[in-house]
Design a protein around this motif. Structure first.
Motif, PDB file in Angstrom:
ATOM      1  N   THR A 203     -11.043  26.970  -0.928  1.00  0.00           N
ATOM      2  CA  THR A 203      -9.827  27.706  -1.245  1.00  0.00           C
ATOM      3  C   THR A 203     -10.224  29.060  -1.816  1.00  0.00           C
ATOM      4  O   THR A 203     -11.057  29.133  -2.736  1.00  0.00           O
ATOM      5  N   LEU A 210      -6.747  28.724   2.575  1.00  0.00           N
ATOM      6  CA  LEU A 210      -7.708  27.663   2.828  1.00  0.00           C
ATOM      7  C   LEU A 210      -8.646  28.076   3.957  1.00  0.00           C
ATOM      8  O   LEU A 210      -8.249  28.776   4.883  1.00  0.00           O
ATOM      9  N   GLN A 264     -13.652  22.205  -1.932  1.00  0.00           N
ATOM     10  CA  GLN A 264     -12.653  21.150  -2.066  1.00  0.00           C
ATOM     11  C   GLN A 264     -13.021  20.192  -3.205  1.00  0.00           C
ATOM     12  O   GLN A 264     -14.157  19.741  -3.322  1.00  0.00           O
TER      13      GLN A 264
END
Length: 296
Positions: A203, A210, A264
């Protein structure tokens, strides 16, 4: 396998009319219900149920076994229960399974503190890099880092695992430092798999966008500690749990890359076989680990 639990499962199957109904009534996975039934039939050395697409019915051996299951639970219910503070004291052995990186970096210290807090308990820590069968391997609790947990498993969220992309100064001097996540596709990335490419997800901390980058390299492994050691020696770029890589980044043995892009986050889960009649020591351990991950 616990005969009392198997007896309760068998009674629930008969009363509910199906394995699914028993699983719902006992708050247990259907796979666990199936294993208990199979074990009960093994103990009885006979088929206990007639199975059809419409309903279940007892065999003659099943009728006898059902009566004995009721007797067993009745006897168990008549046993003297500890009273006073003893009934509320966690005690007994808990078998815990986890990967090497969790054992070395987290659970070794956490379980030591747990044992100090609950001195009448004991822990058998089983370290390996694969998903374990809780029943067959007599595991009370499996701690796993993943975002792809089987929905049929019974689990409790314990915390979150942040990750970091890193490499050694020697690798970066020889191959350059990636400036964007897309650059990772052109580097030798150390992947957590046996073959093929991995997809690293990020991110953008500034825009919130993303990004997913396919990466590959000449070294993969099913254990993060091996990849961390290889990254330290200059083998390539690694995506590692922050708690494992942080000491090496602080010492300068590894360099944190792409700070603008957040890898992530993964969930840390405690997996166990049933919520019903959970041993007090196991319940205390789950509560303890939730607090441990939250404060550290």
């Amino acid at each position: 396998m616990d005969r009392l639990v198997a007896a309760k499962v068998f009674i629930a199957i008969v009363e509910g009319g199906s394995l699914t109904a028993a699983a719902d009534a006992l708050d247990m996975s259907r796979a666990m219900v199936t294993r208990n039934l199979a074990q009960m039939e093994e103990w009885a050395a006979a088929r206990l149920l007639h199975r059809s697409t419409r309903r279940l019915s007892l065999t003659p051996a099943g009728e006898i076994t059902l009566a004995r299951c009721h007797q067993l639970l009745e006897i168990a219910g008549q046993m003297t229960v500890l009273d006073g503070s003893e009934a509320d004291t966690p005690r007994g052995l808990i078998r815990v399974a986890c990967a090497q990186i969790l054992a070395q970096q987290v659970l070794g210290a956490a379980l030591t503190q747990y044992l100090r807090q609950y001195p009448q308990t004991a822990v058998d820590l089983v370290v390996n890099g694969r998903a374990v069968n809780l029943v067959e391997e007599r595991i009370d609790l499996a701690v796993r880092i993943t975002n792809e947990l089987d929905p049929n498993l019974i689990s409790r969220p314990l915390g979150v695992c942040e990750s970091v992309v890193c490499a050694s100064p020697a690798y970066l001097a020889a191959h350059g430092t990636p400036q964007r996540v897309e650059d990772l596709a052109h580097h030798n990335c150390l992947t957590y798999s046996y073959f093929g490419k991995s997809l690293w997800k990020f991110t953008d901390a500034k825009t919130g966008e993303l990004a997913s980058v396919p990466v590959s390299g000449n070294l993969s492994a099913n254990e993060s500690m091996a990849l961390l050691a290889a990254a330290r020696e200059g083998a390539g770029i690694a995506l590692q749990p922050l708690f494992a890589a942080a000491p090496l980044i602080k010492s300068g043995e590894l360099v944190r890359l792409l700070p603008r892009y957040l890898p992530q986050t993964l969930g840390i889960h405690g997996i166990y076989s049933s919520r019903r009649q959970m041993p007090l020591a196991l319940r205390a351990m789950l509560d303890f680990l939730v607090d441990w991950f939250a404060t550290r």
